[in-house]
Scaffold this motif. Structure first.
Motif, short mmCIF file in Angstrom:
data_model
loop_
_atom_site.label_atom_id
_atom_site.label_comp_id
_atom_site.label_asym_id
_atom_site.label_seq_id
_atom_site.Cartn_x
_atom_site.Cartn_y
_atom_site.Cartn_z
N VAL A 173 37.74 43.07 58.72
CA VAL A 173 37.99 44.67 58.94
C VAL A 173 38.97 45.33 58.46
CG1 VAL A 173 37.71 46.19 60.94
CG2 VAL A 173 36.90 43.88 61.37
N SER A 174 38.48 46.47 57.59
CA SER A 174 39.65 47.21 56.78
C SER A 174 40.44 48.28 57.75
CB SER A 174 39.04 47.91 55.71
OG SER A 174 37.91 48.87 56.10
N SER A 175 40.79 47.85 58.79
CA SER A 175 41.59 48.67 59.86
C SER A 175 41.93 47.93 60.81
CB SER A 175 40.82 50.00 60.49
OG SER A 175 39.83 49.63 61.31
N PRO A 176 42.92 48.19 61.76
CA PRO A 176 43.53 47.46 62.73
C PRO A 176 42.44 47.53 63.98
CG PRO A 176 45.20 48.78 61.86
CD PRO A 176 43.96 49.42 61.30
N PRO A 177 42.58 46.51 65.01
CA PRO A 177 41.66 46.63 66.26
C PRO A 177 42.12 47.87 66.81
CG PRO A 177 42.92 44.49 66.10
CD PRO A 177 43.45 45.43 64.84
N VAL A 178 40.77 48.43 67.25
CA VAL A 178 41.06 49.92 68.15
C VAL A 178 41.08 49.40 69.33
CG1 VAL A 178 39.68 51.92 68.85
CG2 VAL A 178 39.32 51.07 66.44
N LEU A 179 42.33 49.81 70.04
CA LEU A 179 42.86 49.14 71.30
C LEU A 179 43.12 50.09 72.35
CD1 LEU A 179 45.41 46.38 70.15
CD2 LEU A 179 42.97 46.04 70.74
N PHE A 180 43.21 51.41 72.16
CA PHE A 180 43.70 52.46 73.09
C PHE A 180 42.75 53.66 73.03
CE2 PHE A 180 47.65 50.26 71.49
CZ PHE A 180 48.32 49.98 72.72
N GLY A 232 49.51 47.93 56.04
CA GLY A 232 48.49 47.75 55.19
C GLY A 232 47.49 48.70 54.97
N LEU A 233 46.95 49.30 55.87
CA LEU A 233 46.19 50.52 56.06
C LEU A 233 47.00 51.66 55.66
CD1 LEU A 233 43.61 51.89 56.59
CD2 LEU A 233 44.31 51.97 59.06
N LYS A 234 48.09 51.93 56.09
CA LYS A 234 49.07 53.09 55.54
C LYS A 234 49.22 53.04 54.21
CE LYS A 234 51.22 54.22 60.19
NZ LYS A 234 52.42 53.94 61.06
N SER A 235 49.56 51.73 53.87
CA SER A 235 49.89 51.74 52.49
C SER A 235 48.72 52.05 51.51
CB SER A 235 50.21 50.20 52.16
OG SER A 235 51.37 49.95 52.60
N ALA A 236 47.48 51.64 51.85
CA ALA A 236 46.39 51.98 50.96
C ALA A 236 46.02 53.49 51.22
CB ALA A 236 45.14 51.32 51.77
N HIS A 271 41.42 45.87 48.81
CA HIS A 271 42.39 45.08 48.08
C HIS A 271 43.49 44.37 48.99
CE1 HIS A 271 41.73 47.26 44.18
NE2 HIS A 271 40.65 46.97 44.67
N TYR A 272 43.94 45.44 49.91
CA TYR A 272 44.98 44.95 50.81
C TYR A 272 44.26 43.83 51.91
CZ TYR A 272 48.58 48.20 49.54
OH TYR A 272 49.52 49.04 48.87
N LEU A 273 43.16 43.96 52.33
CA LEU A 273 42.51 43.21 53.16
C LEU A 273 42.52 41.66 52.66
CD1 LEU A 273 41.09 43.00 56.02
CD2 LEU A 273 38.98 43.60 54.70
N TYR A 274 42.05 41.70 51.51
CA TYR A 274 41.83 40.41 50.53
C TYR A 274 43.69 39.61 50.49
CZ TYR A 274 41.70 36.58 47.28
OH TYR A 274 41.45 35.29 46.78
N GLU A 275 44.61 40.55 50.25
CA GLU A 275 45.90 40.22 50.00
C GLU A 275 46.50 39.66 51.16
OE1 GLU A 275 48.13 43.23 48.04
OE2 GLU A 275 46.82 43.39 46.31
N GLU A 276 46.15 40.27 52.24
CA GLU A 276 46.50 39.71 53.70
C GLU A 276 46.01 38.74 54.19
OE1 GLU A 276 48.19 43.93 55.47
OE2 GLU A 276 46.67 42.85 56.57
N PHE A 334 41.59 41.50 60.85
CA PHE A 334 41.73 43.01 60.63
C PHE A 334 42.99 43.49 59.81
CE2 PHE A 334 39.77 41.78 64.83
CZ PHE A 334 38.99 43.21 64.99
N LEU A 335 42.65 44.36 59.20
CA LEU A 335 44.07 44.90 57.90
C LEU A 335 45.07 45.35 58.88
CD1 LEU A 335 44.78 45.56 55.21
CD2 LEU A 335 43.83 47.75 55.65
N SER A 336 46.26 44.97 58.66
CA SER A 336 47.39 45.44 59.51
C SER A 336 47.52 47.11 59.27
CB SER A 336 48.52 44.92 59.08
OG SER A 336 49.06 45.26 57.76
#
Length: 394
Positions: free
Chosen positions: A321-328, A368-372, A212-217, A363-365
């Protein structure tokens, strides 16, 4: 990311069948090896096997107490470490996680003897651990889905920083020492089974909300929504619900291929991807496809899927993508030893798009992921470089 189950009965029942069935319920948490520890005539015994539980010729025994362990080893270094469970002072012990620097503890622990079961959870609550009962058998395990599958009753989650001893007199709880609750967010994104609840959060419900959040963003026009099997499919359904775009199961997964992300051999992982998925072409040809995936780590699977969709005649392929980029890099939860192994590291969205071969990517922010997932604090080192141990980038 490994899986643990501990079982004990104080009324003479054989817990061994529950132990084995429970390990099947945790197989998604690792596929490198399995271990069993139990008591015969009051003496501890342990056995270890490579591969998955279904491939093992494990002994058939009768015991009132035991531990099962599903091992996830991302690297050869982890693969060569001592197998679990192990015996310490006549006690069978297993844990999911590791000790970090500065004496901080970041693992879920289970140990057992014929007369008691002990468990504890790190003070940040990074690793999940839950208690349940099946008739007269107590169970402590990594996910609630195991207790449900065994027909049991959930007692409750082990609290962050809590130690519990279960004896024939009942459950004895220590005072909880909570530094700050930081459940691993990747549990809800990818690791956990969708029928689990972790810290009273529905994994399925969280993944629907991610869509849901992914589409809203990032509202995007398309003809069909497709989920990347299996962990991206629920977020894809949520995206379809929010957008009104038809959801189609246009990708077919070979159910006999295990999870490729948790395979620590790069050559074997790439070979598995080739035979893992196929496309229903009549659903794809000439269509603008919105492909929803749960995460992009190395990127091997998503590249293969985009290639399959293009070859099947997709007009456009838009990755969401329903999560942010994996960067670390991360050495507490999902064991990413090198940032250079990550597809998104050092790249902007256009560079990522070009590498994947799709028409667009989003990518979902993190917010946004935390809110979900309920907007609480989470362990997010792999997304933002922030660790509750240090509070700074690594």
């Amino acid at each position: 990311m490994s899986g643990i189950i501990g079982c004990i009965s104080f009324s003479g029942e054989n817990v061994y069948p529950s132990l084995i069935e429970g390990m099947y319920g945790l197989q998604h948490r690792g596929q490198d090896s399995v271990g069993l520890g139990y008591y015969i005539d009051g003496k501890p015994e342990i056995v270890h096997y490579p591969g998955i539980i279904g491939d093992c010729s494990y002994p058939v025994v009768s015991t009132n107490s035991g531990i099962g362990f599903i091992n996830y080893a991302f690297t050869e270094e982890k693969k060569s470490q001592e197998s679990l469970p192990k015996i310490i002072n006549d006690t069978v012990v297993a844990f999911d996680g590791k000790c970090s620097s500065d004496s901080d503890v970041a693992y879920a622990h289970v140990s057992i003897k014929p007369t008691r079961l002990m468990c504890s959870r790190d003070t940040y609550g990074i690793k999940p651990l839950i208690i349940g009962k099946v008739d007269n058998t107590w169970i402590v395990c990594s996910e609630s889905c195991v207790i449900d599958t065994l027909g049991g009753t959930i007692v409750r989650d082990v609290k962050p920083g809590e130690s519990i001893i279960i004896t024939k007199e009942g459950m004895h709880c220590s005072d909880t020492v909570v530094t700050s609750h930081h459940l691993c967010l990747f549990e809800l994104v990818y690791i956990a089974r969708p029928d689990s609840h972790i810290d009273e959060i529905s994994v399925y419900g969280a993944r629907i909300k991610m869509g849901h959040y992914l589409y809203e963003e990032k509202p995007t026009e398309g003809d069909i929504v497709v989920g990347s099997p299996d962990s991206g499919m629920i977020a894809a359904l949520g995206y379809s619900q929010a957008s009104g775009i038809t959801y189609q199961k246009a990708l077919v997964k070979n159910r006999y291929i295990t999870r490729t992300f948790i395979n620590n051999d790069d050559v074997q992982r790439k070979q598995s991807i080739k035979i893992k998925l196929s496309v229903i072409k009549e659903l794809i040809t000439g269509k603008r496809v919105i492909l929803v995936d749960d995460s992009i780590v190395r990127g091997s699977t998503i590249k293969r899927i985009v290639k399959l969709l293009k070859e099947a005649g997709a007009k456009e392929v838009h990755i969401r993508v329903s999560s942010p980029p994996v960067l670390f890099s991360d050495n507490v939860s999902i064991d990413i030893p090198k940032k250079e192994d990550l597809l998104c590291y050092g790249k902007d969205l256009d560079a990522i798009r070009q590498e994947i071969g799709c028409d667009s990517v989003y990518f979902l922010s993190l917010q946004g992921l935390k809110s979900a997932c309920g907007a609480q604090k989470f362990y997010t080192q792999y997304f933002d470089g922030k660790s509750p141990f240090k509070g700074e980038n690594k």
